[in-house]
Write a protein that holds these residues in place. Structure first.
Motif, PDB file in Angstrom:
ATOM      1  N   VAL A   7     -22.672  -4.840  14.745  1.00 24.73           N
ATOM      2  CA  VAL A   7     -22.611  -5.383  13.386  1.00 24.73           C
ATOM      3  C   VAL A   7     -21.486  -4.678  12.653  1.00 24.73           C
ATOM      4  CG1 VAL A   7     -23.798  -5.676  11.185  1.00 24.73           C
ATOM      5  CG2 VAL A   7     -25.102  -5.831  13.316  1.00 24.73           C
ATOM      6  N   PHE A   8     -20.575  -5.458  12.075  1.00 24.31           N
ATOM      7  CA  PHE A   8     -19.509  -4.895  11.250  1.00 24.31           C
ATOM      8  C   PHE A   8     -19.888  -5.046   9.781  1.00 24.31           C
ATOM      9  CE2 PHE A   8     -16.649  -6.464  14.853  1.00 24.31           C
ATOM     10  CZ  PHE A   8     -16.603  -5.216  15.464  1.00 24.31           C
ATOM     11  N   SER A   9     -19.689  -4.000   9.015  1.00 26.93           N
ATOM     12  CA  SER A   9     -19.866  -4.117   7.576  1.00 26.93           C
ATOM     13  C   SER A   9     -18.708  -4.903   6.990  1.00 26.93           C
ATOM     14  CB  SER A   9     -19.932  -2.728   6.930  1.00 26.93           C
ATOM     15  OG  SER A   9     -18.659  -2.097   7.006  1.00 26.93           O
ATOM     16  N   ALA A  10     -18.861  -5.364   5.756  1.00 23.61           N
ATOM     17  CA  ALA A  10     -17.774  -6.102   5.094  1.00 23.61           C
ATOM     18  C   ALA A  10     -16.534  -5.221   4.997  1.00 23.61           C
ATOM     19  CB  ALA A  10     -18.228  -6.557   3.713  1.00 23.61           C
ATOM     20  N   ARG A  11     -16.729  -3.942   4.701  1.00 27.82           N
ATOM     21  CA  ARG A  11     -15.581  -3.022   4.603  1.00 27.82           C
ATOM     22  C   ARG A  11     -14.896  -2.864   5.950  1.00 27.82           C
ATOM     23  NH1 ARG A  11     -16.445   2.661   1.638  1.00 27.82           N
ATOM     24  NH2 ARG A  11     -16.719   1.154  -0.067  1.00 27.82           N
ATOM     25  N   GLU A  12     -15.675  -2.771   7.021  1.00 30.60           N
ATOM     26  CA  GLU A  12     -15.083  -2.646   8.357  1.00 30.60           C
ATOM     27  C   GLU A  12     -14.329  -3.906   8.749  1.00 30.60           C
ATOM     28  OE1 GLU A  12     -18.262   0.460  10.421  1.00 30.60           O
ATOM     29  OE2 GLU A  12     -18.712  -1.688  10.349  1.00 30.60           O
ATOM     30  N   LYS A  13     -14.879  -5.071   8.376  1.00 31.15           N
ATOM     31  CA  LYS A  13     -14.175  -6.324   8.686  1.00 31.15           C
ATOM     32  C   LYS A  13     -12.822  -6.376   7.992  1.00 31.15           C
ATOM     33  CE  LYS A  13     -18.060  -9.364   9.767  1.00 31.15           C
ATOM     34  NZ  LYS A  13     -18.715 -10.660   9.510  1.00 31.15           N
ATOM     35  N   ILE A  14     -12.775  -5.937   6.757  1.00 30.47           N
ATOM     36  CA  ILE A  14     -11.512  -5.924   6.020  1.00 30.47           C
ATOM     37  C   ILE A  14     -10.518  -4.973   6.680  1.00 30.47           C
ATOM     38  CG2 ILE A  14     -10.441  -5.174   3.853  1.00 30.47           C
ATOM     39  CD1 ILE A  14     -12.897  -6.336   2.408  1.00 30.47           C
ATOM     40  N   ALA A  15     -10.990  -3.786   7.062  1.00 35.51           N
ATOM     41  CA  ALA A  15     -10.109  -2.806   7.686  1.00 35.51           C
ATOM     42  C   ALA A  15      -9.576  -3.308   9.025  1.00 35.51           C
ATOM     43  CB  ALA A  15     -10.853  -1.487   7.876  1.00 35.51           C
ATOM     44  N   ILE A  16     -10.452  -3.924   9.819  1.00 32.85           N
ATOM     45  CA  ILE A  16     -10.029  -4.451  11.121  1.00 32.85           C
ATOM     46  C   ILE A  16      -9.037  -5.598  10.936  1.00 32.85           C
ATOM     47  CG2 ILE A  16     -10.819  -5.688  13.177  1.00 32.85           C
ATOM     48  CD1 ILE A  16     -13.481  -4.077  12.873  1.00 32.85           C
ATOM     49  N   ALA A  17      -9.327  -6.497  10.000  1.00 34.27           N
ATOM     50  CA  ALA A  17      -8.434  -7.625   9.752  1.00 34.27           C
ATOM     51  C   ALA A  17      -7.058  -7.140   9.301  1.00 34.27           C
ATOM     52  CB  ALA A  17      -9.035  -8.550   8.699  1.00 34.27           C
ATOM     53  N   ARG A  18      -7.026  -6.176   8.400  1.00 34.02           N
ATOM     54  CA  ARG A  18      -5.750  -5.644   7.926  1.00 34.02           C
ATOM     55  C   ARG A  18      -4.967  -4.992   9.064  1.00 34.02           C
ATOM     56  NH1 ARG A  18      -7.744  -3.241   2.066  1.00 34.02           N
ATOM     57  NH2 ARG A  18      -6.899  -4.963   0.790  1.00 34.02           N
ATOM     58  N   ALA A  19      -5.671  -4.249   9.915  1.00 34.35           N
ATOM     59  CA  ALA A  19      -5.010  -3.576  11.020  1.00 34.35           C
ATOM     60  C   ALA A  19      -4.427  -4.572  12.018  1.00 34.35           C
ATOM     61  CB  ALA A  19      -5.991  -2.633  11.722  1.00 34.35           C
ATOM     62  N   LEU A  20      -5.192  -5.600  12.347  1.00 35.59           N
ATOM     63  CA  LEU A  20      -4.699  -6.619  13.268  1.00 35.59           C
ATOM     64  C   LEU A  20      -3.528  -7.386  12.671  1.00 35.59           C
ATOM     65  CD1 LEU A  20      -8.113  -7.951  14.620  1.00 35.59           C
ATOM     66  CD2 LEU A  20      -6.421  -6.627  15.898  1.00 35.59           C
ATOM     67  N   ASP A  21      -3.615  -7.657  11.381  1.00 39.07           N
ATOM     68  CA  ASP A  21      -2.539  -8.368  10.701  1.00 39.07           C
ATOM     69  C   ASP A  21      -1.274  -7.515  10.660  1.00 39.07           C
ATOM     70  OD1 ASP A  21      -1.666 -10.695   9.044  1.00 39.07           O
ATOM     71  OD2 ASP A  21      -1.477  -9.168   7.478  1.00 39.07           O
ATOM     72  N   ALA A  22      -1.417  -6.241  10.370  1.00 36.52           N
ATOM     73  CA  ALA A  22      -0.260  -5.349  10.316  1.00 36.52           C
ATOM     74  C   ALA A  22       0.404  -5.222  11.681  1.00 36.52           C
ATOM     75  CB  ALA A  22      -0.689  -3.967   9.815  1.00 36.52           C
ATOM     76  N   MET A  23      -0.397  -5.354  12.730  1.00 32.18           N
ATOM     77  CA  MET A  23       0.138  -5.286  14.082  1.00 32.18           C
ATOM     78  C   MET A  23       0.936  -6.535  14.446  1.00 32.18           C
ATOM     79  SD  MET A  23      -2.076  -5.071  17.594  1.00 32.18           S
ATOM     80  CE  MET A  23      -3.042  -3.688  17.027  1.00 32.18           C
ATOM     81  N   GLY A  24       0.642  -7.633  13.746  1.00 34.06           N
ATOM     82  CA  GLY A  24       1.345  -8.878  14.022  1.00 34.06           C
ATOM     83  C   GLY A  24       0.540  -9.902  14.787  1.00 34.06           C
ATOM     84  N   VAL A  25      -0.792  -9.702  14.894  1.00 35.97           N
ATOM     85  CA  VAL A  25      -1.638 -10.705  15.548  1.00 35.97           C
ATOM     86  C   VAL A  25      -1.549 -12.007  14.758  1.00 35.97           C
ATOM     87  CG1 VAL A  25      -4.019 -11.324  16.125  1.00 35.97           C
ATOM     88  CG2 VAL A  25      -3.170  -9.007  16.579  1.00 35.97           C
ATOM     89  N   HIS A  26      -1.445 -13.123  15.457  1.00 34.63           N
ATOM     90  CA  HIS A  26      -1.090 -14.392  14.824  1.00 34.63           C
ATOM     91  C   HIS A  26      -2.252 -15.091  14.117  1.00 34.63           C
ATOM     92  CE1 HIS A  26       1.465 -13.742  18.480  1.00 34.63           C
ATOM     93  NE2 HIS A  26       2.364 -13.745  17.525  1.00 34.63           N
TER      94      HIS A  26
END
Length: 384
Positions: free
Chosen positions: A26-45
């Motif tokens: 289970v991901f918390s809302a805060r963890e989802k935001i952090a993961i999404a930002r990290a993947l986006d910063a990496m360049g995931v499409h």
């Protein structure tokens, strides 16, 4: 397998959806935001970010991701029913995956319907999506066990109605790479107007290989999860797919691979699943060398025993002192802790290092190396 890598390839990461479907995660809302930002910063499409039909809490988390204004496209998973699609639209989502059961086995044993019912479900839900201006991936659940003629028929309907791609799901992870290649190549040839995504599971340990085979056959989207999270044995691991395509196939996806290890550890912590030290690509020990011949070869030129540099994935190289160490490895192990050794000193130490490692059943730590060094009466300068 032939190589048909003549198109751009995109990563559609589903850590926040299929990854979270891992039993017990289970991901918390805060963890989802952090993961999404990290993947986006990496360049995931593209990020598959959840299932709005699950309810208000899930919808709130998805809206928070929409509000981040990421560069990556956000897409949600939906059953191919109007109420699910409406829930996605209400979250501000502009891209959806609509999932259909497509194998005769599941059509009969899971939903107790017919092929005709599945076709009508596709037409109704896809038409509704397009009426609302959505980007649409048509997901074929259990496509790997479906009749290929029926898949072609469904893809033809989808293409005519304006679908953007078809998700070929190896839902049970039962394919081998050669069969994956043959199936995807046949589908891309039969319905060239519709792009194909491969979504592979790891039940037989072949998710990454199957994902790469799908791309080589003409798929332009690959579904992944960080660390290979997912149902049962998991999905194709983002880090493995990205580096396999880069190193083995010469396909650079434009992703900043230097961030792979840090994202891996972030998701490992959020999922309460530690990343194994020997995990392919991102494990902390995968660039550790002990064997005398290997350590010597790496010290002379890393490309002798490393297919890519550890820095490419955010890691470091380690030469460890253990049972199989050679003279040059011993010299380097002591150099790493600030003690310069001559070859003569290394030759005096090597038998003691090997014997101690044999007794301990592991490589030696800094304190143990220092202790052995002191027994020789050597006087080296030790780094603080």
């Amino acid at each position: 397998m032939g190589n048909t890598l003549n198109k751009s390839v995109f990563i559609g990461d589903t850590t926040l959806r299929d990854g979270e479907q891992t039993a017990g995660v289970v991901f918390s809302a805060r963890e989802k935001i952090a993961i999404a930002r990290a993947l986006d910063a990496m360049g995931v499409h593209e990020l598959e970010c959840g299932i709005p039909a699950m309810g208000k809490e899930e919808q709130a988390a998805i809206r928070s991701l929409v509000n981040l204004g990421l560069s990556a496209r956000l897409i949600t998973w939906n059953r191919a029913v109007i109420s699910d699609i409406d829930a996605s639209i209400a979250c501000g989502i502009e891209a959806v995956d609509i999932s259909l059961t497509v194998s005769d086995l599941m059509i009969r044993n899971k939903i107790d319907k017919s092929r005709e019912w599945v076709k009508e479900q596709l037409k109704r839900s896809l038409g509704y999506c397009k009426d609302h201006g959505l980007y649409v991936s048509v997901g074929g659940e259990d496509a790997s066990r479906a009749d290929i003629g029926f898949l072609i028929e469904l893809m033809g309907i989808a293409a005519e109605m304006g679908a953007d791609r078809f998700r070929f799901c190896d839902t049970l992870g039962i394919l081998d790479p050669f069969t994956m290649f043959e199936k995807v190549r046949l589908l891309t040839s039969a319905v060239p107007a519709l792009e194909i995504e491969v979504h592979t599971h790891n039940d037989l340990g072949m998710a990454t290989a199957n994902a790469v085979a799908g791309v080589k056959a003409g798929a332009t989207y690959v579904s992944t999860t960080v660390n290979g999270l997912g149902e049962r044995a998991g999905n194709a691991a983002l880090e493995e797919v990205v580096m396999a395509l880069k190193v083995a196939c010469g396909v650079d996806l434009g992703i900043d691979t230097r961030r792979l290890s840090s994202v891996s550890r972030m998701v490992g912590k959020a999922s309460n699943r530690d990343v194994p030290a020997w995990k392919a690509v991102v494990g902390e020990k995968v660039f550790s060398h002990e064997s005398g011949l290997h350590a010597d070869g790496v010290l002379k030129n890393p490309s002798n025993y490393e297919g890519f540099r550890p820095e490419e994935v955010g890691l470091k190289r380690h030469i460890v002192a253990g049972k199989h160490s050679g003279t040059n490895g011993i010299v380097e192990s002591y150099r790493q802790i600030g003690i310069p050794l001559s070859r003569e000193e290394a030759n005096l130490l090597i038998a003691r290092v090997r014997s101690t490692a044999q007794k301990l059943k592991r490589p030696l730590e800094k304190s143990e190396l220092l202790s052995l060094h002191e027994t020789l009466g050597c006087r080296g300068l030790v780094a603080a």
